[in-house]
Design a protein around this motif. Structure first.
Motif, PDB file in Angstrom:
ATOM      1  N   MET A 162      -6.292   2.039   0.031  1.00 10.75           N
ATOM      2  CA  MET A 162      -5.446   3.040  -0.628  1.00 10.75           C
ATOM      3  C   MET A 162      -5.781   3.212  -2.108  1.00 10.75           C
ATOM      4  O   MET A 162      -5.597   4.296  -2.658  1.00 10.75           O
ATOM      5  CB  MET A 162      -3.969   2.673  -0.469  1.00 10.75           C
ATOM      6  CG  MET A 162      -3.434   2.828   0.936  1.00 10.75           C
ATOM      7  SD  MET A 162      -3.449   4.544   1.507  1.00 10.75           S
ATOM      8  CE  MET A 162      -2.180   5.254   0.466  1.00 10.75           C
ATOM      9  N   PHE A 163      -6.263   2.170  -2.766  1.00 13.42           N
ATOM     10  CA  PHE A 163      -6.586   2.276  -4.191  1.00 13.42           C
ATOM     11  C   PHE A 163      -7.617   3.365  -4.466  1.00 13.42           C
ATOM     12  O   PHE A 163      -7.648   3.932  -5.557  1.00 13.42           O
ATOM     13  CB  PHE A 163      -7.067   0.944  -4.759  1.00 13.42           C
ATOM     14  CG  PHE A 163      -5.982  -0.056  -5.045  1.00 13.42           C
ATOM     15  CD1 PHE A 163      -4.691   0.341  -5.363  1.00 13.42           C
ATOM     16  CD2 PHE A 163      -6.259  -1.414  -5.028  1.00 13.42           C
ATOM     17  CE1 PHE A 163      -3.709  -0.595  -5.647  1.00 13.42           C
ATOM     18  CE2 PHE A 163      -5.278  -2.355  -5.319  1.00 13.42           C
ATOM     19  CZ  PHE A 163      -3.996  -1.947  -5.627  1.00 13.42           C
ATOM     20  N   SER A 164      -8.472   3.691  -3.491  1.00 16.35           N
ATOM     21  CA  SER A 164      -9.472   4.740  -3.707  1.00 16.35           C
ATOM     22  C   SER A 164      -8.810   6.085  -4.006  1.00 16.35           C
ATOM     23  O   SER A 164      -9.374   6.914  -4.729  1.00 16.35           O
ATOM     24  CB  SER A 164     -10.407   4.859  -2.508  1.00 16.35           C
ATOM     25  OG  SER A 164      -9.698   5.292  -1.365  1.00 16.35           O
ATOM     26  N   LEU A 165      -7.622   6.313  -3.491  1.00 20.68           N
ATOM     27  CA  LEU A 165      -6.880   7.553  -3.758  1.00 20.68           C
ATOM     28  C   LEU A 165      -6.598   7.708  -5.252  1.00 20.68           C
ATOM     29  O   LEU A 165      -6.768   8.792  -5.816  1.00 20.68           O
ATOM     30  CB  LEU A 165      -5.560   7.546  -2.972  1.00 20.68           C
ATOM     31  CG  LEU A 165      -4.624   8.727  -3.180  1.00 20.68           C
ATOM     32  CD1 LEU A 165      -5.229   9.990  -2.577  1.00 20.68           C
ATOM     33  CD2 LEU A 165      -3.270   8.432  -2.544  1.00 20.68           C
ATOM     34  N   GLU A 223       0.817  -1.219   0.000  1.00 17.57           N
ATOM     35  CA  GLU A 223       0.000   0.000   0.000  1.00 17.57           C
ATOM     36  C   GLU A 223       0.844   1.260   0.000  1.00 17.57           C
ATOM     37  O   GLU A 223       0.378   2.313  -0.437  1.00 17.57           O
ATOM     38  CB  GLU A 223      -1.031   0.004   1.127  1.00 17.57           C
ATOM     39  CG  GLU A 223      -0.484  -0.098   2.513  1.00 17.57           C
ATOM     40  CD  GLU A 223      -0.416  -1.520   3.051  1.00 17.57           C
ATOM     41  OE1 GLU A 223      -0.570  -1.675   4.268  1.00 17.57           O
ATOM     42  OE2 GLU A 223      -0.195  -2.462   2.275  1.00 17.57           O
ATOM     43  N   GLU A 224       2.088   1.190   0.449  1.00 15.29           N
ATOM     44  CA  GLU A 224       2.982   2.352   0.343  1.00 15.29           C
ATOM     45  C   GLU A 224       3.174   2.750  -1.120  1.00 15.29           C
ATOM     46  O   GLU A 224       3.412   3.909  -1.431  1.00 15.29           O
ATOM     47  CB  GLU A 224       4.361   2.031   0.926  1.00 15.29           C
ATOM     48  CG  GLU A 224       4.411   1.907   2.411  1.00 15.29           C
ATOM     49  CD  GLU A 224       5.788   1.496   2.907  1.00 15.29           C
ATOM     50  OE1 GLU A 224       6.664   1.111   2.086  1.00 15.29           O
ATOM     51  OE2 GLU A 224       6.009   1.553   4.118  1.00 15.29           O
ATOM     52  N   GLY A 225       3.060   1.779  -2.001  1.00 10.99           N
ATOM     53  CA  GLY A 225       3.230   2.041  -3.421  1.00 10.99           C
ATOM     54  C   GLY A 225       2.176   2.959  -3.995  1.00 10.99           C
ATOM     55  O   GLY A 225       2.423   3.698  -4.946  1.00 10.99           O
ATOM     56  N   VAL A 226       0.977   2.939  -3.423  1.00  7.38           N
ATOM     57  CA  VAL A 226      -0.074   3.842  -3.883  1.00  7.38           C
ATOM     58  C   VAL A 226       0.347   5.283  -3.603  1.00  7.38           C
ATOM     59  O   VAL A 226       0.168   6.167  -4.445  1.00  7.38           O
ATOM     60  CB  VAL A 226      -1.430   3.495  -3.226  1.00  7.38           C
ATOM     61  CG1 VAL A 226      -2.503   4.493  -3.643  1.00  7.38           C
ATOM     62  CG2 VAL A 226      -1.845   2.064  -3.588  1.00  7.38           C
ATOM     63  N   GLY A 227       0.930   5.534  -2.443  1.00  8.10           N
ATOM     64  CA  GLY A 227       1.455   6.867  -2.129  1.00  8.10           C
ATOM     65  C   GLY A 227       2.580   7.249  -3.071  1.00  8.10           C
ATOM     66  O   GLY A 227       2.689   8.408  -3.482  1.00  8.10           O
ATOM     67  N   LEU A 228       3.402   6.275  -3.449  1.00  6.78           N
ATOM     68  CA  LEU A 228       4.477   6.522  -4.411  1.00  6.78           C
ATOM     69  C   LEU A 228       3.896   6.979  -5.754  1.00  6.78           C
ATOM     70  O   LEU A 228       4.352   7.969  -6.333  1.00  6.78           O
ATOM     71  CB  LEU A 228       5.321   5.263  -4.610  1.00  6.78           C
ATOM     72  CG  LEU A 228       6.406   5.361  -5.680  1.00  6.78           C
ATOM     73  CD1 LEU A 228       7.626   6.072  -5.118  1.00  6.78           C
ATOM     74  CD2 LEU A 228       6.772   3.974  -6.184  1.00  6.78           C
ATOM     75  N   VAL A 229       2.879   6.280  -6.231  1.00 11.65           N
ATOM     76  CA  VAL A 229       2.234   6.640  -7.500  1.00 11.65           C
ATOM     77  C   VAL A 229       1.638   8.041  -7.414  1.00 11.65           C
ATOM     78  O   VAL A 229       1.802   8.865  -8.319  1.00 11.65           O
ATOM     79  CB  VAL A 229       1.147   5.605  -7.876  1.00 11.65           C
ATOM     80  CG1 VAL A 229       0.289   6.104  -9.032  1.00 11.65           C
ATOM     81  CG2 VAL A 229       1.780   4.275  -8.223  1.00 11.65           C
ATOM     82  N   ALA A 230       0.950   8.332  -6.311  1.00 14.10           N
ATOM     83  CA  ALA A 230       0.325   9.652  -6.144  1.00 14.10           C
ATOM     84  C   ALA A 230       1.388  10.746  -6.116  1.00 14.10           C
ATOM     85  O   ALA A 230       1.253  11.777  -6.787  1.00 14.10           O
ATOM     86  CB  ALA A 230      -0.512   9.689  -4.863  1.00 14.10           C
ATOM     87  N   CYS A 254     -12.130  -2.103  -7.285  1.00 19.03           N
ATOM     88  CA  CYS A 254     -11.384  -0.898  -6.900  1.00 19.03           C
ATOM     89  C   CYS A 254     -11.220   0.076  -8.064  1.00 19.03           C
ATOM     90  O   CYS A 254     -10.564   1.107  -7.924  1.00 19.03           O
ATOM     91  CB  CYS A 254     -10.018  -1.283  -6.346  1.00 19.03           C
ATOM     92  SG  CYS A 254     -10.088  -2.093  -4.733  1.00 19.03           S
ATOM     93  N   GLY A 255     -11.819  -0.224  -9.211  1.00 14.73           N
ATOM     94  CA  GLY A 255     -11.803   0.692 -10.339  1.00 14.73           C
ATOM     95  C   GLY A 255     -10.732   0.441 -11.379  1.00 14.73           C
ATOM     96  O   GLY A 255     -10.566   1.237 -12.307  1.00 14.73           O
TER      97      GLY A 255
END
Length: 177
Positions: free
Chosen positions: A88-91, A57-64, A130-131
């Protein structure tokens, strides 16, 4: 437009070539044998920041963060890691960040570990809920075309795209004592 996969090029090299083509500059991953060749290619490329994550899930923050900084990022994970990322995918979806996730599948063809089966059986459904647009890849000759088209969709349309790299493609893991 992408170039066809050369018979002498392995599927990790085809993915890496697509990363280069679309300008991916950050790749986040929790170390995984199925992604080991792709990780090595990214790690050896001075234009790509390879980021070892402690959890997926830290990777979602990396992508953002990459998107907000004007860069493109990709995430590499096992199917078991998808379950860690649901909140986190909702971000990604709500903020419209283009995202590419490559998932090495566990819990299918030839799996030795029964603990991998439950998440492996629902990974694609979870990603769709999750889209994400999901594309399953079962053979090396399909990698270049599918990853190329999916990367274009993700970054040209600010969409979330996941590629499921099947155990038939990566080969089943074997337990050794």
């Amino acid at each position: 437009m992408h170039t066809p996969l050369n018979i002498e090029t392995s599927w990790p090299e085809a993915i890496y070539a697509q990363f280069r083509r679309v300008g991916i500059r950050q790749v986040g991953y929790v170390p995984d044998a199925g992604h080991s060749r792709l990780i090595a290619l990214c790690r050896d490329d001075p234009t790509i920041a390879d980021v070892v994550l402690t959890t997926e899930e830290e990777g979602v923050g990396l992508v953002a963060g990459a998107a907000l900084g004007g860069q493109r990022a990709a995430l590499l994970m096992q199917s078991s890691g998808v379950g860690n990322c649901v909140n986190m995918f909702s971000l990604l979806r709500n903020c419209g960040f283009g995202c590419v996730v490559l998932v090495t599948m566990r819990g299918e063809f030839g799996e030795f570990n029964p603990w991998q089966v439950p998440m492996g059986a629902i990974t694609e459904d979870v990603l769709r809920l999750c889209g994400f647009l999901t594309y399953r890849i079962d053979s090396p000759d399909a990698v270049d075309e599918i990853v190329g088209a999916g990367c274009d969709m993700a970054f040209n349309g600010n969409l979330q795209v996941a590629f499921l790299l099947s155990q038939r493609l990566i080969g089943p893991k074997v337990w050794t004592r």
